[in-house]
Design an enzyme around this catalytic site. Sequence first.
Site, PDB file in Angstrom:
ATOM      1  N   ARG A  76       0.845  -1.204   0.000  1.00  0.00           N
ATOM      2  CA  ARG A  76       0.000   0.000   0.000  1.00  0.00           C
ATOM      3  C   ARG A  76       0.876   1.248   0.000  1.00  0.00           C
ATOM      4  O   ARG A  76       0.933   1.971  -0.981  1.00  0.00           O
ATOM      5  CB  ARG A  76      -0.969  -0.021   1.185  1.00  0.00           C
ATOM      6  CG  ARG A  76      -2.154   0.950   1.028  1.00  0.00           C
ATOM      7  CD  ARG A  76      -1.814   2.374   1.398  1.00  0.00           C
ATOM      8  NE  ARG A  76      -1.355   2.505   2.771  1.00  0.00           N
ATOM      9  CZ  ARG A  76      -0.740   3.581   3.245  1.00  0.00           C
ATOM     10  NH1 ARG A  76      -0.500   4.630   2.463  1.00  0.00           N
ATOM     11  NH2 ARG A  76      -0.326   3.625   4.496  1.00  0.00           N
ATOM     12  N   HIS A 109       3.424   4.069  -3.558  1.00  0.00           N
ATOM     13  CA  HIS A 109       3.865   5.436  -3.879  1.00  0.00           C
ATOM     14  C   HIS A 109       5.147   5.442  -4.716  1.00  0.00           C
ATOM     15  O   HIS A 109       5.167   6.032  -5.808  1.00  0.00           O
ATOM     16  CB  HIS A 109       4.031   6.260  -2.611  1.00  0.00           C
ATOM     17  CG  HIS A 109       2.744   6.623  -1.946  1.00  0.00           C
ATOM     18  ND1 HIS A 109       1.793   7.431  -2.538  1.00  0.00           N
ATOM     19  CD2 HIS A 109       2.238   6.286  -0.731  1.00  0.00           C
ATOM     20  CE1 HIS A 109       0.760   7.577  -1.726  1.00  0.00           C
ATOM     21  NE2 HIS A 109       1.003   6.891  -0.620  1.00  0.00           N
ATOM     22  N   SER A 159       3.615  10.638   9.429  1.00  0.00           N
ATOM     23  CA  SER A 159       3.574  10.634   7.963  1.00  0.00           C
ATOM     24  C   SER A 159       4.777  11.311   7.331  1.00  0.00           C
ATOM     25  O   SER A 159       5.132  11.023   6.188  1.00  0.00           O
ATOM     26  CB  SER A 159       2.301  11.334   7.477  1.00  0.00           C
ATOM     27  OG  SER A 159       1.179  10.928   8.204  1.00  0.00           O
ATOM     28  N   HIS A 209       2.722   4.277  13.025  1.00  0.00           N
ATOM     29  CA  HIS A 209       3.151   4.179  11.627  1.00  0.00           C
ATOM     30  C   HIS A 209       4.288   5.167  11.428  1.00  0.00           C
ATOM     31  O   HIS A 209       4.107   6.372  11.625  1.00  0.00           O
ATOM     32  CB  HIS A 209       1.967   4.520  10.710  1.00  0.00           C
ATOM     33  CG  HIS A 209       2.292   4.611   9.249  1.00  0.00           C
ATOM     34  ND1 HIS A 209       2.001   3.592   8.364  1.00  0.00           N
ATOM     35  CD2 HIS A 209       2.864   5.600   8.502  1.00  0.00           C
ATOM     36  CE1 HIS A 209       2.375   3.958   7.147  1.00  0.00           C
ATOM     37  NE2 HIS A 209       2.902   5.173   7.201  1.00  0.00           N
ATOM     38  N   TYR A 267       4.742  15.798   4.286  1.00  0.00           N
ATOM     39  CA  TYR A 267       4.066  14.527   3.981  1.00  0.00           C
ATOM     40  C   TYR A 267       4.909  13.704   3.006  1.00  0.00           C
ATOM     41  O   TYR A 267       5.287  14.177   1.932  1.00  0.00           O
ATOM     42  CB  TYR A 267       2.703  14.857   3.377  1.00  0.00           C
ATOM     43  CG  TYR A 267       1.714  13.737   3.304  1.00  0.00           C
ATOM     44  CD1 TYR A 267       1.293  13.067   4.445  1.00  0.00           C
ATOM     45  CD2 TYR A 267       1.149  13.370   2.085  1.00  0.00           C
ATOM     46  CE1 TYR A 267       0.349  12.055   4.377  1.00  0.00           C
ATOM     47  CE2 TYR A 267       0.200  12.368   1.999  1.00  0.00           C
ATOM     48  CZ  TYR A 267      -0.190  11.710   3.151  1.00  0.00           C
ATOM     49  OH  TYR A 267      -1.134  10.715   3.069  1.00  0.00           O
TER      50      TYR A 267
END
Length: 345
Positions: free
Chosen positions: A16, A20, A170, A199, A290
């Site tokens: 996932r 990117h 993030s 995360h 980000y």
Amino acid sequence: MTVQGKKITVHDMTLRDGMHPKRHLMTLEQMKNIATGLDEAGVPLIEVTHGDGLGGSSVNYGFPAHSDEEYLGAVIPLMKQAKISALLLPGIGTVEHLHMAKDLGVHTIRVATHCTEADVSEQHITAARKLDMDTVGFLMMAHMASPEKLITQAKLMEGYGANCIYVTDSAGYMLPGDVKLRLEAVRAALRPETELGFHGHHNLAMGVANSVAAVEAGANRIDAAAAGLGAGAGNTPMEVFIAVCDRMGIETGVDVFKIQDVAEDRVVPIMDHIIRVDRDSLTLGYAGVYSSFLLFAKRAEKKYGVSARDILVEMGRRKMVGGQEDMIEDTAITMARERAGCAAA
């Protein structure tokens, strides 16, 4: 907190967040090959969607090689022990996407919002709980909020029905002390039965250290990716984190050597570029930007002649957040015009 003997759930991001750096163009065969390797290595939870979650296919975020339905439909039937999760960002993914994921066999749904906008998650979290799904509230860019603010937002998500709350770095901006401060505060405020997750991104090479700090602060779910495949300098590299956990006596259920083989033999060969801390991904962490902005900034650099690093620093100064990818090009155009004007003068 003593971590010796503590059991945690390691949640894989390769399929996932790893979309990117692959520009969302992972093939079905690549996805199946990596997923089966992760399953065999003992990884209990694997996330599969477009990098920006269910429904992420768009001009703004990028068109994938296959639909979410095709990716999920290819992977889920192959799993022998692992469960599959999906990410959903309100405003991108819908309740209809949620039902589709449930029908395909998705076990866990993670509803992600900016760290100060938990209120937009109510509809999706409520719907997921009605479907009896493992439901996670995912607070992104958590370095931008104080522990007190995170508590308020986490309790909103918990109140909507989330049985797990994630504090999400993030930008890969946080240091271990930042992680502990936030997670200890959130852990103390949540109900004992509500799980806590972390995360991380590796933009300051803190992914493993921050994840260990999270476990010490009370987290029992930790995100990581094989070979670190993820946005920016990648996610916490799973094979390293698993080895560190093994040394510390933290129980993950993941085989130390099998996960190394997945990273080396199945993930590294499909990388379009080596995932590492370079000057641009380092800038993400340093400026608090980000992580998925990286490739957008690199494309703008080629198009407008403004360095990706300068663009990212400006994005950090403006405190841009996930969902404002369109502003990267706007920022690059403005900077290029300003520099052209200065040169003309």
